[in-house]
Design a protein around this motif. Sequence first.
Motif, mmCIF file in Angstrom:
data_model
loop_
_atom_site.group_PDB
_atom_site.id
_atom_site.type_symbol
_atom_site.label_atom_id
_atom_site.label_comp_id
_atom_site.label_asym_id
_atom_site.label_seq_id
_atom_site.Cartn_x
_atom_site.Cartn_y
_atom_site.Cartn_z
ATOM 1 N N GLN A 44 0.958 -1.424 0.391
ATOM 2 C CA GLN A 44 -0.231 -0.384 0.259
ATOM 3 C C GLN A 44 0.810 1.150 -0.200
ATOM 4 O O GLN A 44 0.201 2.093 -0.400
ATOM 5 C CB GLN A 44 -1.331 -0.033 1.322
ATOM 6 C CG GLN A 44 -2.332 -1.007 0.716
ATOM 7 C CD GLN A 44 -2.800 -1.484 1.985
ATOM 8 O OE1 GLN A 44 -2.627 -0.631 3.323
ATOM 9 N NE2 GLN A 44 -4.251 -2.297 2.490
ATOM 10 N N ARG A 45 1.888 1.528 0.733
ATOM 11 C CA ARG A 45 2.528 2.733 0.429
ATOM 12 C C ARG A 45 3.338 2.974 -0.847
ATOM 13 O O ARG A 45 4.157 3.973 -1.510
ATOM 14 C CB ARG A 45 4.641 1.537 1.447
ATOM 15 C CG ARG A 45 3.808 1.916 2.438
ATOM 16 C CD ARG A 45 5.353 1.331 3.917
ATOM 17 N NE ARG A 45 5.165 1.228 5.044
ATOM 18 C CZ ARG A 45 4.508 0.823 5.820
ATOM 19 N NH1 ARG A 45 5.257 -0.682 5.041
ATOM 20 N NH2 ARG A 45 4.913 0.543 6.991
ATOM 21 N N GLN A 46 2.993 1.441 -1.997
ATOM 22 C CA GLN A 46 3.317 1.874 -3.167
ATOM 23 C C GLN A 46 2.359 2.941 -4.362
ATOM 24 O O GLN A 46 2.092 2.785 -5.099
ATOM 25 C CB GLN A 46 3.672 0.916 -4.184
ATOM 26 C CG GLN A 46 5.167 0.023 -3.939
ATOM 27 C CD GLN A 46 5.262 -0.829 -3.902
ATOM 28 O OE1 GLN A 46 5.618 -1.090 -5.531
ATOM 29 N NE2 GLN A 46 4.888 -2.034 -3.143
ATOM 30 N N GLY A 47 0.837 2.276 -3.241
ATOM 31 C CA GLY A 47 0.180 3.236 -3.757
ATOM 32 C C GLY A 47 -1.037 1.746 -4.287
ATOM 33 O O GLY A 47 -1.764 2.651 -5.767
ATOM 34 N N THR A 48 -0.329 0.773 -4.301
ATOM 35 C CA THR A 48 -1.006 -0.712 -4.765
ATOM 36 C C THR A 48 -1.988 -1.431 -3.792
ATOM 37 O O THR A 48 -0.992 -1.498 -3.502
ATOM 38 C CB THR A 48 0.082 -0.624 -6.432
ATOM 39 O OG1 THR A 48 1.028 -1.526 -5.688
ATOM 40 C CG2 THR A 48 0.990 -0.263 -7.145
ATOM 41 N N SER A 49 -2.206 -2.164 -5.038
ATOM 42 C CA SER A 49 -2.358 -3.846 -4.335
ATOM 43 C C SER A 49 -2.478 -4.754 -5.551
ATOM 44 O O SER A 49 -3.553 -4.379 -6.154
ATOM 45 C CB SER A 49 -3.990 -3.172 -3.782
ATOM 46 O OG SER A 49 -4.297 -5.108 -3.388
ATOM 47 N N HIS A 50 -2.486 -5.690 -5.411
ATOM 48 C CA HIS A 50 -1.754 -6.981 -6.754
ATOM 49 C C HIS A 50 -0.802 -6.012 -7.728
ATOM 50 O O HIS A 50 -1.826 -6.708 -8.701
ATOM 51 C CB HIS A 50 -3.146 -7.743 -6.588
ATOM 52 C CG HIS A 50 -3.899 -8.502 -5.262
ATOM 53 N ND1 HIS A 50 -3.588 -9.465 -4.771
ATOM 54 C CD2 HIS A 50 -4.733 -7.519 -4.266
ATOM 55 C CE1 HIS A 50 -3.648 -10.036 -4.091
ATOM 56 N NE2 HIS A 50 -4.911 -8.702 -3.702
ATOM 57 N N GLY A 51 -0.724 -4.843 -7.380
ATOM 58 C CA GLY A 51 0.104 -4.864 -8.420
ATOM 59 C C GLY A 51 -0.483 -3.487 -9.627
ATOM 60 O O GLY A 51 0.113 -2.986 -10.340
ATOM 61 N N GLU A 52 -1.783 -3.165 -8.411
ATOM 62 C CA GLU A 52 -2.757 -2.380 -9.548
ATOM 63 C C GLU A 52 -2.934 -0.729 -8.904
ATOM 64 O O GLU A 52 -2.794 -1.324 -7.554
ATOM 65 C CB GLU A 52 -3.865 -3.024 -10.250
ATOM 66 C CG GLU A 52 -4.085 -3.895 -10.337
ATOM 67 C CD GLU A 52 -3.951 -4.367 -11.824
ATOM 68 O OE1 GLU A 52 -4.369 -2.963 -12.567
ATOM 69 O OE2 GLU A 52 -3.561 -5.200 -12.832
ATOM 70 N N HIS A 53 -3.129 0.128 -9.181
ATOM 71 C CA HIS A 53 -3.046 1.630 -8.910
ATOM 72 C C HIS A 53 -4.620 1.285 -8.376
ATOM 73 O O HIS A 53 -5.538 0.761 -8.666
ATOM 74 C CB HIS A 53 -2.696 2.348 -9.922
ATOM 75 C CG HIS A 53 -3.736 4.012 -9.484
ATOM 76 N ND1 HIS A 53 -2.774 4.695 -8.812
ATOM 77 C CD2 HIS A 53 -4.497 4.041 -9.279
ATOM 78 C CE1 HIS A 53 -3.236 5.626 -8.266
ATOM 79 N NE2 HIS A 53 -4.485 5.679 -8.707
ATOM 80 N N VAL A 54 -4.275 1.891 -7.237
ATOM 81 C CA VAL A 54 -5.921 2.269 -5.545
ATOM 82 C C VAL A 54 -5.279 3.715 -5.596
ATOM 83 O O VAL A 54 -5.292 4.238 -4.685
ATOM 84 C CB VAL A 54 -6.030 0.798 -4.633
ATOM 85 C CG1 VAL A 54 -6.903 1.318 -3.961
ATOM 86 C CG2 VAL A 54 -5.866 -0.485 -5.251
ATOM 87 N N ASP A 55 -6.748 4.404 -6.110
ATOM 88 C CA ASP A 55 -7.221 5.874 -5.751
ATOM 89 C C ASP A 55 -6.876 5.853 -4.337
ATOM 90 O O ASP A 55 -6.469 6.558 -3.457
ATOM 91 C CB ASP A 55 -8.660 6.359 -6.159
ATOM 92 C CG ASP A 55 -8.215 6.613 -7.570
ATOM 93 O OD1 ASP A 55 -7.171 7.019 -7.781
ATOM 94 O OD2 ASP A 55 -9.666 6.258 -8.140
ATOM 95 N N ASP A 56 -7.374 4.823 -3.138
ATOM 96 C CA ASP A 56 -7.679 4.738 -1.389
ATOM 97 C C ASP A 56 -5.672 4.962 -1.617
ATOM 98 O O ASP A 56 -6.214 5.388 0.255
ATOM 99 C CB ASP A 56 -8.339 4.120 -0.943
ATOM 100 C CG ASP A 56 -10.245 3.991 -1.545
ATOM 101 O OD1 ASP A 56 -10.616 5.039 -2.270
ATOM 102 O OD2 ASP A 56 -11.243 3.399 -1.657
ATOM 103 N N TYR A 57 -5.213 4.357 -2.126
ATOM 104 C CA TYR A 57 -3.533 4.144 -1.601
ATOM 105 C C TYR A 57 -3.079 5.386 -1.681
ATOM 106 O O TYR A 57 -2.078 5.619 -0.818
ATOM 107 C CB TYR A 57 -3.434 3.004 -2.079
ATOM 108 C CG TYR A 57 -4.228 1.803 -1.247
ATOM 109 C CD1 TYR A 57 -4.884 1.979 -0.352
ATOM 110 C CD2 TYR A 57 -4.279 0.402 -1.842
ATOM 111 C CE1 TYR A 57 -5.926 0.409 0.551
ATOM 112 C CE2 TYR A 57 -4.436 -0.270 -1.226
ATOM 113 C CZ TYR A 57 -5.246 -0.062 -0.148
ATOM 114 O OH TYR A 57 -6.460 -1.915 0.327
#
Length: 141
Positions: A44-57
């Motif tokens: 989440q520190r990368q702004g991703t989950s499972h390699g996909e961008h996540v706006d909430d992160y």
Amino acid sequence: DQGYADAGDTTTGAATDADGETRRRKLKSTGLDVVFIGDSITEQRQGTSHGEHVDDYMSIKEVFDKTFTKDKGGDFDGIAMGIAGDTAPNVLWRLINGDNPYGLEPKVWWVHVGINDLSIKGCSEEVALPGILRVVEKMQN
């Protein structure tokens, strides 16, 4: 460029897959202070989950960058190398088999692993703890 260069020969210790493609990268001089390695909380520190961008992160990534990127005003240079769902054996495999940059030697390793061993895999503490300690041992070596 991320600070990596292809490690094209075996003298660098590069691991290769069945197609002969280099999986390990030789680290250029980056001077990393800290490397975060672990599970979804680390990713989440990368702004991703499972390699996909996540706006909430993105707010998590912004705080991380402000703290662990000197170019963005941080006191330290760091990188978050987490994968959602990872367990201690997954992290250990990556350390042993070259999925991390070759020569990665930060001043501090920040390990966040074990919750998935306990919750998703249903391991007992007696099983999870030795796996975590093996990850730490590999990093020290």
